[in-house]
Design an enzyme around this catalytic site. Structure first.
Site, PDB file in Angstrom:
ATOM      1  N   ALA A 159     -12.692  91.582  59.303  1.00 12.31           N
ATOM      2  CA  ALA A 159     -12.963  90.269  59.891  1.00 12.31           C
ATOM      3  C   ALA A 159     -11.706  89.401  59.887  1.00 12.31           C
ATOM      4  CB  ALA A 159     -14.126  89.594  59.169  1.00 12.31           C
ATOM      5  N   CYS A 160     -11.810  88.162  59.431  1.00 16.98           N
ATOM      6  CA  CYS A 160     -10.683  87.231  59.530  1.00 16.98           C
ATOM      7  C   CYS A 160      -9.534  87.557  58.579  1.00 16.98           C
ATOM      8  CB  CYS A 160     -11.159  85.800  59.303  1.00 16.98           C
ATOM      9  SG  CYS A 160     -12.157  85.167  60.663  1.00 16.98           S
TER      10      CYS A 160
END
Length: 377
Positions: A159-160
């Protein structure tokens, strides 16, 4: 006696910025028109109390909640069409370069130019992103071919935190001698997985791609080199940021429009839980390296929320810190998932001097946190 490991540097960065800008005012106009259409369409159910009316968004709400003022997108018209509210991309054939590979190759060539390298010098490509365009073949291998690189490539998703997690893999590969020159690319086409019809999150994301080149210091030829002093990664499971889109949806007889098949989050819980985790993570990492938070010349933090970044810095150095210490780019780019901290590093490092140190740090779904401590050579 164990031989000392070689110094490893980030020798170049690149940034693909899409051609289209969506301002908060444009976004609000489109969302409010969509809300009005939905409220009219479902007026009877709303009157019976069976459905809640959609509430208008506003520029003031967006800027107070996030600090975001605009975002870049690859395609604008579809997002702003109240009858659609998501981008409109033209399908490409299997023999054509994919959209994600195209923007990654653009950013990669900039990083290679900055480092004085060519694609032929690269022997590993890591494509690290919050969402991949397809399952296989790996995006990294297509990017590798587009650049004329050798060695191998693979995709990864945290993800981030994907960019910082990939940086550790690149750092370790070069330091161990497994690779000579590793390219990390972070193509984030976030407009395709954002729910633009949800008032609580319709303003969050923007499209972009970043690239970094990682190689041994003793063979690097670029003028701007940043030695990686250390990396630290951590994960802790949480459902507070989630996207359930995947290949099993069809087998589950899911409606492709189901809300949980795009990005969704419990924003307040994320803020409350991630801020102390990120600050403690950075402080512990610096402690491992014999460094103190106040010694850091700059913090290039994940760009999700202005208030979140300010609170992380306050916990680290015990006071307010402006853009000189923790530069903000999300006002212009919005949240760009894994690319945000790299954009900050790309734009805000030229004024640092040899010996200055800083931290590249990302945090996001998982939860996942990655930090990379660097020193200007």
């Amino acid at each position: 006696m164990q031989a000392s490991l070689p110094a490893v540097v980030i020798s170049g960065t690149g940034l693909y910025r899409p051609p289209h800008v969506i301002t908060n005012a444009e976004l609000v106009d489109a969302f409010n028109a969509y809300a009005d259409r939905q409220n009219t369409l479902h007026a009877d159910a709303i009157a019976r109390g069976e459905r809640q009316p959609l509430t208008h968004s506003s520029v003031e709400f967006i800027e107070k909640a996030s600090g975001i003022r605009q975002r870049y997108v690859i395609e604008k018209d579809g997002v702003l069409d109240p009858a659609r509210m998501y981008p409109r991309f033209t399908p490409r054939g299997d023999g054509e370069l994919s959209l994600m590979a195209e923007i990654a190759a653009d950013a990669a060539r900039q990083a290679l130019d900055a480092a004085g390298r060519s694609g032929a010098d690269v022997d590993a490509v890591l494509c690290a992103s919050a969402n991949m365009q397809r399952a296989y073949p790996a995006m990294a291998i297509e990017i590798q071919q587009a650049l004329g690189a050798g060695g191998y490539g693979f995709d990864m998703n945290v993800a981030c935190s994907s960019a910082t997690f990939a940086l550790e893999q690149a750092f370790n590969a070069v330091r161990s001698g497994a690779s000579r020159c590793v390219l990390v690319v972070n193509p984030e086409i976030t407009s395709a997985h954002l729910e633009w019809r949800d008032r609580d999150c319709h303003f969050i994301f923007g499209d972009v791609c970043t690239a970094l080149l990682v190689e041994r210091a003793d063979t690097a030829v670029g003028a701007d080199q940043w030695e990686i002093l250390g990396t630290r990664l951590a994960t802790q499971f949480s459902n507070n940021i989630r996207n359930n889109f995947g290949f099993m949806n069809r087998a589950e007889d899911r409606d492709p429009g189901d809300r949980d098949l795009t990005f969704y989050q419990e924003g307040r819980k994320v803020f409350k839980e991630v801020v102390p985790m990120a600050a403690a993570h950075i402080e512990a990492h610096l402690g491992q390296l014999g460094l103190q938070p106040a010694q850091m010349r700059r913090y290039w933090l994940h760009q999700a929320n202005q208030g979140m970044n300010q609170l992380v810095i306050k916990k680290l150095i015990g006071g307010e810190a402006g853009s000189e210490v923790a530069p903000l780019i999300l006002d212009e780019y919005a949240n760009t998932a894994s690319a945000g901290s790299v954009i900050a590093f790309h734009h805000h490092r030229a004024d640092l001097q040899a010996g200055d140190t800083g931290v590249i740090c990302s945090f996001g779904a998982g939860y996942s946190i990655g930090s990379v401590v660097v020193k200007k050579r």
